[in-house]
Design a protein around this motif. Structure first.
Motif, PDB file in Angstrom:
ATOM      1  N   ILE A   1      98.162  71.015  54.956  1.00  0.00           N
ATOM      2  CA  ILE A   1      99.157  71.278  54.262  1.00  0.00           C
ATOM      3  C   ILE A   1     100.158  70.309  54.450  1.00  0.00           C
ATOM      4  O   ILE A   1     100.435  70.048  55.602  1.00  0.00           O
ATOM      5  N   ILE A   2     100.543  69.739  53.478  1.00  0.00           N
ATOM      6  CA  ILE A   2     101.458  68.724  53.200  1.00  0.00           C
ATOM      7  C   ILE A   2     103.015  69.400  54.043  1.00  0.00           C
ATOM      8  O   ILE A   2     103.472  70.427  53.726  1.00  0.00           O
ATOM      9  N   GLY A   3     103.423  68.477  54.854  1.00  0.00           N
ATOM     10  CA  GLY A   3     104.506  68.889  55.741  1.00  0.00           C
ATOM     11  C   GLY A   3     104.312  69.821  56.753  1.00  0.00           C
ATOM     12  O   GLY A   3     105.274  70.369  57.266  1.00  0.00           O
ATOM     13  N   SER A   4     103.062  70.194  57.109  1.00  0.00           N
ATOM     14  CA  SER A   4     102.654  71.208  58.121  1.00  0.00           C
ATOM     15  C   SER A   4     101.624  70.514  59.114  1.00  0.00           C
ATOM     16  O   SER A   4     100.826  69.685  58.694  1.00  0.00           O
TER      17      SER A   4
ATOM     18  N   LYS B   1      85.880  72.295  40.137  1.00  0.00           N
ATOM     19  CA  LYS B   1      86.616  71.264  39.875  1.00  0.00           C
ATOM     20  C   LYS B   1      88.023  71.565  39.859  1.00  0.00           C
ATOM     21  O   LYS B   1      88.942  70.625  40.354  1.00  0.00           O
ATOM     22  N   ILE B   2      88.597  72.268  38.955  1.00  0.00           N
ATOM     23  CA  ILE B   2      89.864  72.767  38.746  1.00  0.00           C
ATOM     24  C   ILE B   2      90.368  73.492  40.226  1.00  0.00           C
ATOM     25  O   ILE B   2      91.504  72.699  40.789  1.00  0.00           O
ATOM     26  N   HIS B   3      89.640  74.145  40.995  1.00  0.00           N
ATOM     27  CA  HIS B   3      90.272  74.654  42.196  1.00  0.00           C
ATOM     28  C   HIS B   3      90.429  73.544  43.150  1.00  0.00           C
ATOM     29  O   HIS B   3      91.374  73.423  43.921  1.00  0.00           O
TER      30      HIS B   3
ATOM     31  N   LEU C   1      94.038  72.469  45.149  1.00  0.00           N
ATOM     32  CA  LEU C   1      94.041  72.500  46.517  1.00  0.00           C
ATOM     33  C   LEU C   1      93.948  71.095  47.145  1.00  0.00           C
ATOM     34  O   LEU C   1      94.514  70.871  47.955  1.00  0.00           O
ATOM     35  N   SER C   2      93.347  70.055  46.363  1.00  0.00           N
ATOM     36  CA  SER C   2      93.533  68.672  46.822  1.00  0.00           C
ATOM     37  C   SER C   2      95.027  68.068  47.056  1.00  0.00           C
ATOM     38  O   SER C   2      95.473  67.431  47.654  1.00  0.00           O
ATOM     39  N   LYS C   3      95.932  68.729  46.352  1.00  0.00           N
ATOM     40  CA  LYS C   3      97.414  68.484  46.417  1.00  0.00           C
ATOM     41  C   LYS C   3      98.023  69.102  47.341  1.00  0.00           C
ATOM     42  O   LYS C   3      98.772  68.347  48.022  1.00  0.00           O
TER      43      LYS C   3
ATOM     44  N   ILE D   1      87.731  69.581  51.056  1.00  0.00           N
ATOM     45  CA  ILE D   1      87.156  70.931  50.691  1.00  0.00           C
ATOM     46  C   ILE D   1      85.716  70.969  50.402  1.00  0.00           C
ATOM     47  O   ILE D   1      85.095  70.178  50.105  1.00  0.00           O
ATOM     48  N   HIS D   2      85.249  72.199  51.108  1.00  0.00           N
ATOM     49  CA  HIS D   2      83.508  72.311  50.869  1.00  0.00           C
ATOM     50  C   HIS D   2      83.287  73.113  49.644  1.00  0.00           C
ATOM     51  O   HIS D   2      84.234  74.131  49.565  1.00  0.00           O
ATOM     52  N   GLU D   3      82.446  72.914  48.810  1.00  0.00           N
ATOM     53  CA  GLU D   3      82.206  73.828  47.702  1.00  0.00           C
ATOM     54  C   GLU D   3      80.591  74.138  47.627  1.00  0.00           C
ATOM     55  O   GLU D   3      79.664  73.559  48.225  1.00  0.00           O
ATOM     56  N   VAL D   4      80.262  75.518  47.322  1.00  0.00           N
ATOM     57  CA  VAL D   4      79.074  75.880  47.100  1.00  0.00           C
ATOM     58  C   VAL D   4      78.816  76.717  45.722  1.00  0.00           C
ATOM     59  O   VAL D   4      80.017  77.077  45.304  1.00  0.00           O
TER      60      VAL D   4
END
Length: 140
Positions: A14-17, A34-36, A40-42, A47-50
C-alpha cells in the motif's frame, strides 16, 4: 473479523504504508480480472489471478497463501461460495471478499454464511479498495 494469511511471493504494498498484503483475484471474466488488477495496481506491486474457485482452492492447497482473496460468486467448475467453504474447511484464514454482479442485498447473507468477510458489487472501485485496505491496516 478480518483474517490473517501467510505471506506469498505475490505481494502488494500500500502506497505510504509499510504493510504488505498478498492478494488473489478469482474471477472467470478476464475483463473483470483486468479491471480489478488495474485498480489494485495503483496500491500494489503484484497480484495473483485465477479463473475459478477450484484453481483458488488448488493454489491454497499447494501451500500458497494470501492475505486477501477477492472472489466472484458465479464461476464455472467451482463457484465462489463453494470455494470459500472449501478454503475455510482447509483452515484458510485469509480475508475473503465476495465480488458479485448481482443485487448485493440479496446475496450478502449467502456470502457471509459461506465464510466471507465482506461483499462488494462489481466492479470494485478505488473507494472500496481504499476502505478495505484501511480496515485491514487497522486490524493488522
Amino acid at each position: 473479523m478480518f483474517g490473517k494469511g501467510a505471506s506469498s511471493s505475490k505481494n502488494m504494498e500500500i502506497i505510504g504504508s509499510e504493510k504488505k498484503f498478498s492478494v488473489l483475484i478469482v474471477d472467470d471474466d478476464p475483463i473483470i480480472r483486468k479491471i480489478h488488477s488495474a485498480l489494485l495496481s495503483k496500491f500494489t506491486k503484484e497480484i495473483h489471478e485465477v479463473k475459478n474457485g477450484k484453481e483458488a482452492v488448488d493454489l491454497c492447497r499447494s501451500g500458497t497463501s494470501f492475505d486477501i482473496i477477492f472472489i466472484d460468486k458465479e464461476m464455472p467448475i467451482m463457484n465462489g461460495l463453494e470455494a470459500t467453504k472449501e478454503l475455510r474447511a482447509m483452515g484458510v484464514y485469509s480475508t475473503i471478499v465476495g465480488v458479485t454482479s448481482c443485487d448485493l442485498s440479496s446475496e450478502r447473507n449467502d456470502f457471509i454464511a459461506a465464510g466471507q468477510n465482506q461483499c462488494y458489487e462489481k466492479p470494485l472501485t478505488i473507494e472500496k479498495i481504499k476502505s478495505l485496505l484501511s480496515e485491514l491496516n487497522k486490524n493488522n
